[in-house]
Each structure stands twice: as structure tokens, then as C-alpha cells.
Design an enzyme around this catalytic site. Structure first.
Site, short mmCIF file in Angstrom:
data_model
loop_
_atom_site.label_atom_id
_atom_site.label_comp_id
_atom_site.label_asym_id
_atom_site.label_seq_id
_atom_site.Cartn_x
_atom_site.Cartn_y
_atom_site.Cartn_z
N ASN A 1 0.77 -1.28 -0.04
CA ASN A 1 0.05 0.19 -0.07
C ASN A 1 0.81 1.19 0.28
OD1 ASN A 1 -1.72 1.86 0.68
ND2 ASN A 1 -2.48 1.26 2.58
N TRP A 2 1.04 1.84 -1.18
CA TRP A 2 2.07 3.16 -1.26
C TRP A 2 1.54 4.16 -0.81
CZ3 TRP A 2 4.19 2.07 -7.19
CH2 TRP A 2 4.73 0.97 -6.99
N LYS A 3 0.34 4.30 -0.61
CA LYS A 3 -0.53 5.23 0.32
C LYS A 3 -0.26 6.54 -0.58
CE LYS A 3 -0.30 3.20 4.76
NZ LYS A 3 -0.18 3.25 6.04
N GLU B 1 -7.17 4.62 7.42
CA GLU B 1 -7.00 6.00 7.16
C GLU B 1 -8.09 6.56 6.50
OE1 GLU B 1 -2.98 5.42 5.62
OE2 GLU B 1 -2.32 5.05 7.43
N SER C 1 2.88 -2.24 10.54
CA SER C 1 4.27 -2.38 10.66
C SER C 1 5.20 -3.72 10.46
CB SER C 1 4.66 -2.26 12.08
OG SER C 1 4.35 -0.77 12.59
N GLY D 1 2.67 -1.07 4.58
CA GLY D 1 2.88 0.15 3.81
C GLY D 1 4.27 0.68 3.79
N GLY D 2 4.59 1.08 4.72
CA GLY D 2 6.11 1.63 4.74
C GLY D 2 7.04 1.09 4.02
#
Ligand code: PGA
Length: 249
Positions: free
Chosen positions: A8-10, A93, A204, A225-226
């Protein structure tokens, strides 16, 4: 079940960075299904960069309507048209920043299925809910109200993402993850019958903790994510998922 590792590159990266990241994950990882979800303006270019690669592309959200006067929104048929096969829905989010309720998420999941997309529906408790001992009841209620009846038949994917573990470097204990995933499996089996719904863990996930998390029962992949913004980390997580399933691997 083949593990699914979803990135998920957001709201990160320029178009050039998104294309470079896609090219860097093109090689994939044998034995794992990969999915990347770039920001909407980059989606078609990422699809282009991944032509011929075994890496699927997804959106990060869609509107519940197929078209109409909804300034700034993107519809499920538009994502499909741009080359997406999946769409993340109900991410915490979105729920927090845009007030998305379970009913809204359910309508979006229905729209995704109608457009031929695989929904990746997200659920998860807040820190306060976990501290109050409500994690299991919150997740069960979210599953109940966010998933439409056709979810399992459409190959829908569920991601358990405890809100307090997203982007914080914190993650639940392996026992806590296993308990929620077992609960989700029970809830889904009771509603849809025993089936192949993939259950992802998110929050995470890093190369260092991926193998232990992904080896847990009923954890069929990860929503990352990150760490998905660094190709080597994303691929290392996918490799860890495969290694954790290979006897002796
Ligand atoms: P994180 O994000 O891996 O950066 O915690 C996960 C997610 O929000 O999907």
C-alpha cells in the site's frame, strides 16, 4: 494457500518514483502473489511498467457509485479500466480521515465486485478498543457490517490491521495476531462456508518480523505500508512468507 503480499503505497512518490519502484519489484518472488497499490494518478503507468510481470496492481479506494457528480473521487470501473485488478477498501486511514462507516465500506466493496475488482477489505481495532478488551468484538462486527454477501464468491481478501500498529513500528504479539486471525476465519466460515478467503495481516510488517508473522496459522499474507516503498524490503517480506511455509526452509 499461496501467500499474497500487498504493498500500500499510500500518498507517496512522484510518477517517476512509482514507475521505478514498480520496475524494481517486477522480478517478483516465486511462490508468492504480489500486489502493489499506487496512488491513483500513477496507476496506469505502474500497470504499464508491470506488463508481463506477475505483479498485480490495485487502487487504494473507490467510490460506491460507478459514475456521477463526485468531484475528486474515482470509481471502481475507472480503476478496472486503468488496469487494476484489486482495490483496498475500508483502510483505517479512510475510516478515520474520511469518516467511512462499515456501511460505506460495504457499498464500496459491492461496487468493486460489480466492476470485476477483488476487494481487499480492511478491519482492525483502535488502541483504546484493544485496551478495553474489545478487539475481537470490534473486528467481528466490522466483518459483519463491511462485507456484502457476494464477498467470498468474488475472491475477496480481508486485511486485519490494528489501527495502533500502522506506521508506528508497533505490532501485536504473535499470539494476538493468531487469535484475531482464528476469529476471522470462524466468522467468515460461519457466514460464507469454509473457503479460500485470504486473510492478510497489516501493521508495521518489516523484513525482520515478516517470517514469524507470516508463518502463523490463518495468516495468508501481508498488507505492507512503509516497507513496500523500498523494493528490496517488499521482496524480502514476500521471500520470508514463502520461506515460512517451506518445510525446513
Ligand atoms: P505500515 O502500514 O506497514 O506502514 O504500518 C500498513 C498499512 O497501513 O496498510
Amino acid at each position: 494457500m499461496t501467500p499474497l503480499i500487498a504493498g500500500n503505497w499510500k500518498m507517496h512518490g512522484t510518477l517517476a518514483e512509482a514507475v521505478a519502484l514498480a520496475q524494481a519489484v517486477r522480478a517478483g518472488v516465486a511462490g508468492a502473489d504480489l500486489l502493489v497499490c499506487p496512488p491513483a494518478p500513477h496507476l496506469a503507468s505502474v500497470v504499464q511498467a508491470l506488463v508481463g510481470a506477475a505483479v498485480a496492481v490495485g487502487g487504494q479506494d473507490c467510490h460506491a457509485a460507478a459514475k456521477g457528480a463526485h468531484t475528486g473521487d474515482v470509481s471502481a470501473p475507472m480503476l478496472r479500466d486503468a488496469g487494476a485488478s484489486h482495490v483496498i477498501l475500508g483502510h483505517s486511514e479512510r475510516r478515520a480521515d474520511h469518516g467511512e462507516t462499515d456501511a460505506v465500506v460495504r457499498a464500496k466493496v459491492e461496487a468493486a465486485i460489480a466492476a470485476g475488482l477483488v476487494p481487499v477489505a480492511c478491519v482492525g481495532e483502535t488502541e483504546a478498543q484493544r485496551l478495553a478488551g474489545e478487539a475481537e468484538s470490534v473486528v467481528a462486527a466490522q466483518l459483519d457490517a463491511s462485507l456484502p454477501d457476494g464477498f467470498a464468491d468474488a475472491g475477496g481478501v480481508v486485511a486485519y490491521e490494528p489501527v495502533w500498529a500502522i506506521g508506528t513500528g508497533l505490532s501485536p504479539t504473535e499470539g494476538d495476531i493468531a487469535a484475531i486471525h482464528a476469529l476471522m476465519r470462524r466468522v467468515l466460515a460461519a457466514r460464507f462456508g469454509e473457503g479460500g478467503t485470504r486473510l492478510l495481516y497489516g501493521g508495521s510488517v518489516k523484513p525482520g518480523n515478516a517470517r514469524a508473522i507470516l508463518a502463523l496459522p490463518h495468516v495468508d499474507g501481508a498488507l505492507v505500508g512503509g516497507a513496500s516503498l523500498v523494493a528490496a524490503d517488499f521482496l524480502a517480506i514476500a521471500a520470508a512468507a514463502v520461506a515460512g511455509r517451506t518445510p525446513g526452509g
